[in-house]
Structures are given as structure tokens and as C-alpha cells.
Write a protein that holds these residues in place. Sequence first.
Motif, short mmCIF file in Angstrom:
data_model
loop_
_atom_site.label_atom_id
_atom_site.label_comp_id
_atom_site.label_asym_id
_atom_site.label_seq_id
_atom_site.Cartn_x
_atom_site.Cartn_y
_atom_site.Cartn_z
N ILE A 163 0.83 -1.20 0.00
CA ILE A 163 0.00 0.00 0.00
C ILE A 163 0.87 1.26 0.00
O ILE A 163 1.77 1.40 0.82
CB ILE A 163 -0.93 0.02 1.23
N HIS A 164 0.59 2.16 -0.93
CA HIS A 164 1.25 3.47 -0.93
C HIS A 164 0.61 4.35 0.15
O HIS A 164 1.29 4.97 0.95
CB HIS A 164 1.10 4.15 -2.29
N TYR A 165 -0.70 4.42 0.11
CA TYR A 165 -1.44 5.16 1.14
C TYR A 165 -2.91 4.78 1.05
O TYR A 165 -3.37 4.20 0.06
CB TYR A 165 -1.27 6.68 0.96
N ALA A 166 -3.65 5.09 2.09
CA ALA A 166 -5.10 4.87 2.10
C ALA A 166 -5.74 6.00 2.90
O ALA A 166 -5.23 6.39 3.96
CB ALA A 166 -5.44 3.52 2.72
N ARG A 167 -6.84 6.53 2.38
CA ARG A 167 -7.50 7.65 3.06
C ARG A 167 -9.01 7.53 2.94
O ARG A 167 -9.54 7.21 1.88
CB ARG A 167 -7.05 8.98 2.45
N TRP A 168 -9.68 7.80 4.06
CA TRP A 168 -11.14 7.87 4.09
C TRP A 168 -11.54 9.30 4.45
O TRP A 168 -10.93 9.94 5.31
CB TRP A 168 -11.72 6.95 5.16
N THR A 169 -12.58 9.81 3.80
CA THR A 169 -13.11 11.12 4.17
C THR A 169 -14.60 11.15 3.86
O THR A 169 -15.08 10.45 2.96
CB THR A 169 -12.39 12.25 3.41
N ILE A 170 -15.35 11.95 4.61
CA ILE A 170 -16.80 12.04 4.45
C ILE A 170 -17.18 13.44 3.96
O ILE A 170 -16.69 14.44 4.48
CB ILE A 170 -17.52 11.74 5.78
N VAL A 171 -18.04 13.48 2.95
CA VAL A 171 -18.51 14.74 2.39
C VAL A 171 -20.02 14.83 2.61
O VAL A 171 -20.77 13.93 2.22
CB VAL A 171 -18.19 14.85 0.89
N LYS A 172 -20.45 15.91 3.24
CA LYS A 172 -21.88 16.12 3.50
C LYS A 172 -22.58 16.61 2.23
O LYS A 172 -21.93 17.14 1.32
CB LYS A 172 -22.06 17.12 4.64
N PRO A 173 -23.90 16.48 2.15
CA PRO A 173 -24.63 16.92 0.95
C PRO A 173 -24.34 18.36 0.55
O PRO A 173 -24.19 18.67 -0.63
CB PRO A 173 -26.09 16.73 1.34
N GLY A 174 -24.23 19.26 1.53
CA GLY A 174 -24.00 20.66 1.22
C GLY A 174 -22.56 21.01 0.92
O GLY A 174 -22.26 22.17 0.61
N GLU A 175 -21.66 20.04 1.00
CA GLU A 175 -20.24 20.31 0.79
C GLU A 175 -19.76 19.99 -0.62
O GLU A 175 -18.60 20.25 -0.95
CB GLU A 175 -19.41 19.51 1.81
N PHE A 176 -20.62 19.44 -1.45
CA PHE A 176 -20.20 19.17 -2.82
C PHE A 176 -20.02 20.49 -3.57
O PHE A 176 -20.83 21.41 -3.42
CB PHE A 176 -21.23 18.28 -3.53
N PRO A 177 -18.99 20.61 -4.37
CA PRO A 177 -18.68 21.90 -5.00
C PRO A 177 -19.71 22.33 -6.03
O PRO A 177 -20.23 21.52 -6.80
CB PRO A 177 -17.32 21.65 -5.67
N ARG A 178 -20.01 23.61 -6.01
CA ARG A 178 -20.85 24.24 -7.03
C ARG A 178 -19.99 25.33 -7.65
O ARG A 178 -19.77 26.39 -7.07
CB ARG A 178 -22.11 24.81 -6.40
N LEU A 179 -19.47 25.06 -8.83
CA LEU A 179 -18.42 25.89 -9.41
C LEU A 179 -18.93 27.20 -9.99
O LEU A 179 -18.15 28.14 -10.18
CB LEU A 179 -17.68 25.10 -10.49
N ASP A 180 -20.22 27.27 -10.27
CA ASP A 180 -20.76 28.49 -10.88
C ASP A 180 -22.24 28.58 -10.55
O ASP A 180 -22.91 27.56 -10.33
CB ASP A 180 -20.55 28.45 -12.40
#
Length: 214
Positions: free
Chosen positions: A47-64
Amino acid sequence: MSNIAGKAYAMNVITPIKWYLRWINKVIFAIGDNARFLGGLLTLSLIHYARWTIVKPGEFPRLDSSQPKEDIKYSYMFFFSNFNGSWAQYVDSFSMAIPTGLNLFWFKDVKYPKSVPINPFHEYISDNQIWTNHYYSAYPMATSNDVKSAKKVKNALHVFIKDTEKATPAEFQKRYNRLLINLQHDLCQMAPTPIVSLAEAAITNRRKNHAKEN
């Protein structure tokens, strides 16, 4: 295959969590770095690396402002990892090394079957894996063990050069032979290996099986 760069394989797995349960996983993540149930990861040199992270519904990017707002009902857990070897080797190794850790990290994820038995876990990871569109590796023909060995060889050479600056030819030869003996397990060829073929074969087989099921 965009998931593969030389000897390395990139894995991205995205799984939903009911929004009102994500705090449980957050607490587990907070204590996970120092928990004993992750100790088995240290034994997995592939394994080089392993990462877990949680994104909430309101945290997804809105670019414009012209981009439609997402109507997301779940939080999502993102798992990212790079490793050497085949897909099956990696998933099996993870399941055997830290089964309790995996069960805790994916504790409240939707339809998580637990890491043991292995077949349902395979299906869960396969069904939720997102294929990598672009994967770059600075040293594609080097495994994580190759990199560790290269550092060891480099350090040993620096010491050897310093210690043999004034050595006689006979003494130089003697120390050089000793250096080769000490580094014999760290001298490797930076070239493709059957591991890459195994990884590609695993992907091909999984796609064929998935196509048959559908």
C-alpha cells in the motif's frame, strides 16, 4: 488502463451514508489514527497510502451559479488508495489485515456487508468503485518497497564513498563486495513485472463477470 500506472493501481470507492448517521463515522475517524485496529496496515507493504473522508450533501462543489444545485439525500464516504499488485490481492490483504478496522470505517454505510466473508466484500467494493480518468505516478515502475530500497541503497553508497576515499585497491574491493552483500535484497530492476498483468487480468475478469450478470 487509466487505473494503472506502471506497477501502481489507483482505487476510488464512494459509498453513501444516511446523513443522520454520519456523525458515528466521524467519531470513528477521529480516533482511528491511534487505534489498534489499524495496526495491521503497517504490515501491508503493497500500500502506498489509504485515506477515508466524508462529504456532506451541502459540501459538494458548485463551481458556478449557473450550475444546478445538487439534490443529494446522503452523505458520501470517499476512500482513496494507491497500491501495488492486483485488485483482488489488495482487497483480500485489507480484509485479512484489518477486518475490524474496515467494519468500523464503513460502519453505517448503506448496504455494507462487513469485510468477512470476502465475496460479499469484493462485490461491495467492485460495485462502488469509480474508475480513474487520469492517474499519474512519478515512478511508475517502482513499488513502495522499491522506493524504500532505493533510499537504503543511496544512504549506503554515501557512506561507502566517504569511507573508501583513501582506501587501497584491495581494501576498496573488499568493502565493495561487502556492500553488495549487504544490499543484495535491495537491488531491483525498474521494469514491468507480472504483477501488472495480474492487475489487468483482475479488472478484465471482473468486467466480464459483471457484464454476464447484467
